[in-house]
Design a protein around this motif. Structure first.
Motif, PDB file in Angstrom:
ATOM      1  N   TRP A  90       0.826  -1.205   0.000  1.00  0.00           N
ATOM      2  CA  TRP A  90       0.000   0.000   0.000  1.00  0.00           C
ATOM      3  C   TRP A  90       0.862   1.256   0.000  1.00  0.00           C
ATOM      4  O   TRP A  90       0.519   2.258  -0.622  1.00  0.00           O
ATOM      5  CB  TRP A  90      -0.945  -0.001   1.196  1.00  0.00           C
ATOM      6  CG  TRP A  90      -2.098  -0.940   0.997  1.00  0.00           C
ATOM      7  CD1 TRP A  90      -2.295  -2.139   1.605  1.00  0.00           C
ATOM      8  CD2 TRP A  90      -3.185  -0.760   0.092  1.00  0.00           C
ATOM      9  NE1 TRP A  90      -3.442  -2.728   1.146  1.00  0.00           N
ATOM     10  CE2 TRP A  90      -4.014  -1.889   0.206  1.00  0.00           C
ATOM     11  CE3 TRP A  90      -3.542   0.235  -0.806  1.00  0.00           C
ATOM     12  CZ2 TRP A  90      -5.169  -2.046  -0.543  1.00  0.00           C
ATOM     13  CZ3 TRP A  90      -4.702   0.095  -1.548  1.00  0.00           C
ATOM     14  CH2 TRP A  90      -5.501  -1.040  -1.407  1.00  0.00           C
ATOM     15  N   ILE A  91       1.993   1.192   0.694  1.00  0.00           N
ATOM     16  CA  ILE A  91       2.897   2.347   0.712  1.00  0.00           C
ATOM     17  C   ILE A  91       3.405   2.622  -0.702  1.00  0.00           C
ATOM     18  O   ILE A  91       3.425   3.777  -1.157  1.00  0.00           O
ATOM     19  CB  ILE A  91       4.074   2.102   1.685  1.00  0.00           C
ATOM     20  CG1 ILE A  91       3.553   2.064   3.120  1.00  0.00           C
ATOM     21  CG2 ILE A  91       5.137   3.184   1.529  1.00  0.00           C
ATOM     22  CD1 ILE A  91       4.596   1.670   4.142  1.00  0.00           C
ATOM     23  N   ALA A  92       3.793   1.588  -1.422  1.00  0.00           N
ATOM     24  CA  ALA A  92       4.276   1.757  -2.783  1.00  0.00           C
ATOM     25  C   ALA A  92       3.181   2.284  -3.701  1.00  0.00           C
ATOM     26  O   ALA A  92       3.410   3.177  -4.522  1.00  0.00           O
ATOM     27  CB  ALA A  92       4.828   0.440  -3.311  1.00  0.00           C
ATOM     28  N   ILE A  93       1.979   1.760  -3.551  1.00  0.00           N
ATOM     29  CA  ILE A  93       0.851   2.202  -4.389  1.00  0.00           C
ATOM     30  C   ILE A  93       0.552   3.675  -4.137  1.00  0.00           C
ATOM     31  O   ILE A  93       0.374   4.463  -5.072  1.00  0.00           O
ATOM     32  CB  ILE A  93      -0.385   1.313  -4.129  1.00  0.00           C
ATOM     33  CG1 ILE A  93      -0.133  -0.093  -4.688  1.00  0.00           C
ATOM     34  CG2 ILE A  93      -1.631   1.935  -4.742  1.00  0.00           C
ATOM     35  CD1 ILE A  93      -1.175  -1.110  -4.275  1.00  0.00           C
ATOM     36  N   ILE A  94       0.512   4.076  -2.878  1.00  0.00           N
ATOM     37  CA  ILE A  94       0.233   5.475  -2.544  1.00  0.00           C
ATOM     38  C   ILE A  94       1.354   6.378  -3.064  1.00  0.00           C
ATOM     39  O   ILE A  94       1.089   7.457  -3.618  1.00  0.00           O
ATOM     40  CB  ILE A  94       0.023   5.635  -1.029  1.00  0.00           C
ATOM     41  CG1 ILE A  94      -1.284   4.942  -0.623  1.00  0.00           C
ATOM     42  CG2 ILE A  94       0.011   7.101  -0.625  1.00  0.00           C
ATOM     43  CD1 ILE A  94      -1.492   4.829   0.863  1.00  0.00           C
ATOM     44  N   ALA A  95       2.598   5.947  -2.926  1.00  0.00           N
ATOM     45  CA  ALA A  95       3.718   6.747  -3.415  1.00  0.00           C
ATOM     46  C   ALA A  95       3.640   6.936  -4.927  1.00  0.00           C
ATOM     47  O   ALA A  95       3.875   8.033  -5.443  1.00  0.00           O
ATOM     48  CB  ALA A  95       5.041   6.092  -3.024  1.00  0.00           C
ATOM     49  N   ILE A  96       3.295   5.886  -5.659  1.00  0.00           N
ATOM     50  CA  ILE A  96       3.165   5.983  -7.115  1.00  0.00           C
ATOM     51  C   ILE A  96       2.028   6.923  -7.489  1.00  0.00           C
ATOM     52  O   ILE A  96       2.159   7.751  -8.405  1.00  0.00           O
ATOM     53  CB  ILE A  96       2.965   4.582  -7.724  1.00  0.00           C
ATOM     54  CG1 ILE A  96       4.256   3.772  -7.595  1.00  0.00           C
ATOM     55  CG2 ILE A  96       2.541   4.688  -9.185  1.00  0.00           C
ATOM     56  CD1 ILE A  96       4.099   2.306  -7.939  1.00  0.00           C
ATOM     57  N   LEU A  97       0.904   6.838  -6.777  1.00  0.00           N
ATOM     58  CA  LEU A  97      -0.223   7.724  -7.062  1.00  0.00           C
ATOM     59  C   LEU A  97       0.115   9.186  -6.777  1.00  0.00           C
ATOM     60  O   LEU A  97      -0.230  10.076  -7.550  1.00  0.00           O
ATOM     61  CB  LEU A  97      -1.451   7.289  -6.259  1.00  0.00           C
ATOM     62  CG  LEU A  97      -2.091   5.961  -6.691  1.00  0.00           C
ATOM     63  CD1 LEU A  97      -3.209   5.587  -5.732  1.00  0.00           C
ATOM     64  CD2 LEU A  97      -2.610   6.067  -8.112  1.00  0.00           C
ATOM     65  N   VAL A  98       0.810   9.445  -5.673  1.00  0.00           N
ATOM     66  CA  VAL A  98       1.212  10.815  -5.341  1.00  0.00           C
ATOM     67  C   VAL A  98       2.171  11.352  -6.387  1.00  0.00           C
ATOM     68  O   VAL A  98       2.029  12.484  -6.866  1.00  0.00           O
ATOM     69  CB  VAL A  98       1.828  10.881  -3.924  1.00  0.00           C
ATOM     70  CG1 VAL A  98       2.502  12.215  -3.672  1.00  0.00           C
ATOM     71  CG2 VAL A  98       0.763  10.606  -2.875  1.00  0.00           C
ATOM     72  N   TRP A  99       3.154  10.558  -6.765  1.00  0.00           N
ATOM     73  CA  TRP A  99       4.117  10.980  -7.782  1.00  0.00           C
ATOM     74  C   TRP A  99       3.411  11.261  -9.107  1.00  0.00           C
ATOM     75  O   TRP A  99       3.686  12.267  -9.769  1.00  0.00           O
ATOM     76  CB  TRP A  99       5.187   9.903  -7.970  1.00  0.00           C
ATOM     77  CG  TRP A  99       6.145  10.233  -9.053  1.00  0.00           C
ATOM     78  CD1 TRP A  99       7.189  11.109  -9.014  1.00  0.00           C
ATOM     79  CD2 TRP A  99       6.157   9.677 -10.373  1.00  0.00           C
ATOM     80  NE1 TRP A  99       7.831  11.133 -10.215  1.00  0.00           N
ATOM     81  CE2 TRP A  99       7.220  10.260 -11.075  1.00  0.00           C
ATOM     82  CE3 TRP A  99       5.357   8.739 -11.024  1.00  0.00           C
ATOM     83  CZ2 TRP A  99       7.511   9.943 -12.385  1.00  0.00           C
ATOM     84  CZ3 TRP A  99       5.647   8.428 -12.337  1.00  0.00           C
ATOM     85  CH2 TRP A  99       6.715   9.027 -13.005  1.00  0.00           C
ATOM     86  N   GLY A 100       2.489  10.398  -9.496  1.00  0.00           N
ATOM     87  CA  GLY A 100       1.732  10.611 -10.727  1.00  0.00           C
ATOM     88  C   GLY A 100       0.897  11.872 -10.657  1.00  0.00           C
ATOM     89  O   GLY A 100       0.812  12.629 -11.632  1.00  0.00           O
ATOM     90  N   GLY A 101       0.262  12.119  -9.527  1.00  0.00           N
ATOM     91  CA  GLY A 101      -0.535  13.334  -9.365  1.00  0.00           C
ATOM     92  C   GLY A 101       0.306  14.588  -9.464  1.00  0.00           C
ATOM     93  O   GLY A 101      -0.078  15.576 -10.110  1.00  0.00           O
ATOM     94  N   ILE A 102       1.465  14.575  -8.840  1.00  0.00           N
ATOM     95  CA  ILE A 102       2.358  15.733  -8.904  1.00  0.00           C
ATOM     96  C   ILE A 102       2.843  15.945 -10.341  1.00  0.00           C
ATOM     97  O   ILE A 102       2.909  17.080 -10.826  1.00  0.00           O
ATOM     98  CB  ILE A 102       3.546  15.557  -7.931  1.00  0.00           C
ATOM     99  CG1 ILE A 102       3.042  15.637  -6.493  1.00  0.00           C
ATOM    100  CG2 ILE A 102       4.614  16.599  -8.179  1.00  0.00           C
ATOM    101  CD1 ILE A 102       4.084  15.272  -5.451  1.00  0.00           C
ATOM    102  N   SER A 103       3.162  14.875 -11.027  1.00  0.00           N
ATOM    103  CA  SER A 103       3.613  14.983 -12.419  1.00  0.00           C
ATOM    104  C   SER A 103       2.503  15.537 -13.307  1.00  0.00           C
ATOM    105  O   SER A 103       2.756  16.388 -14.168  1.00  0.00           O
ATOM    106  CB  SER A 103       4.065  13.625 -12.942  1.00  0.00           C
ATOM    107  OG  SER A 103       5.170  13.170 -12.219  1.00  0.00           O
ATOM    108  N   LEU A 104       1.283  15.066 -13.115  1.00  0.00           N
ATOM    109  CA  LEU A 104       0.157  15.578 -13.901  1.00  0.00           C
ATOM    110  C   LEU A 104      -0.080  17.060 -13.621  1.00  0.00           C
ATOM    111  O   LEU A 104      -0.349  17.840 -14.528  1.00  0.00           O
ATOM    112  CB  LEU A 104      -1.109  14.782 -13.602  1.00  0.00           C
ATOM    113  CG  LEU A 104      -1.173  13.376 -14.206  1.00  0.00           C
ATOM    114  CD1 LEU A 104      -2.422  12.644 -13.723  1.00  0.00           C
ATOM    115  CD2 LEU A 104      -1.175  13.468 -15.724  1.00  0.00           C
TER     116      LEU A 104
END
Length: 104
Positions: free
Chosen positions: A6-20
């Motif tokens: 879950w930590i990895a999934i949340i980190a990927i989602l946050v990174w994707g959101g910041i990139s978008l």
């Protein structure tokens, strides 16, 4: 699913959101390679102009001369190595390791 997944999934989602967000807003992100400091660019331009006009400090000139000497030595060494390789190919010695170890 384990907790660390879950930590990895949340980190990927946050990174994707910041990139978008960065792409949508057109602003470069602080850690991106596209960010440039206008003051830094001006300083570099001034240093280049000073070097090209010959206003460089004597110690800088000596460093440049030493670097050029190293480059010349490296080019000479590379040319000698290339000549040795050509000579080895002409004499048929470039296949040495493959044929010598096959028979032993």
């Amino acid at each position: 699913m384990p907790w660390f997944a879950w930590i990895a999934i949340i980190a990927i989602l946050v990174w994707g959101g910041i990139s978008l967000y960065g792409m949508a807003s057109g602003k470069p992100l602080p850690w991106s390679e596209d960010t440039t400091d206008p003051q830094e660019l001006e300083k570099l331009k001034k240093r280049i102009d000073a070097l090209e006009s010959g206003q460089a400090k004597p110690e800088l000139e000596r460093r440049i001369d030493r670097i050029e000497a190293k480059v010349d030595k490296r080019e000479l060494r590379d040319n000698q190595h290339d000549a040795w390789e050509r000579q080895a190919k002409e004499l048929g010695l470039d296949q040495g390791d493959d044929q010598n170890t096959a028979g032993h």
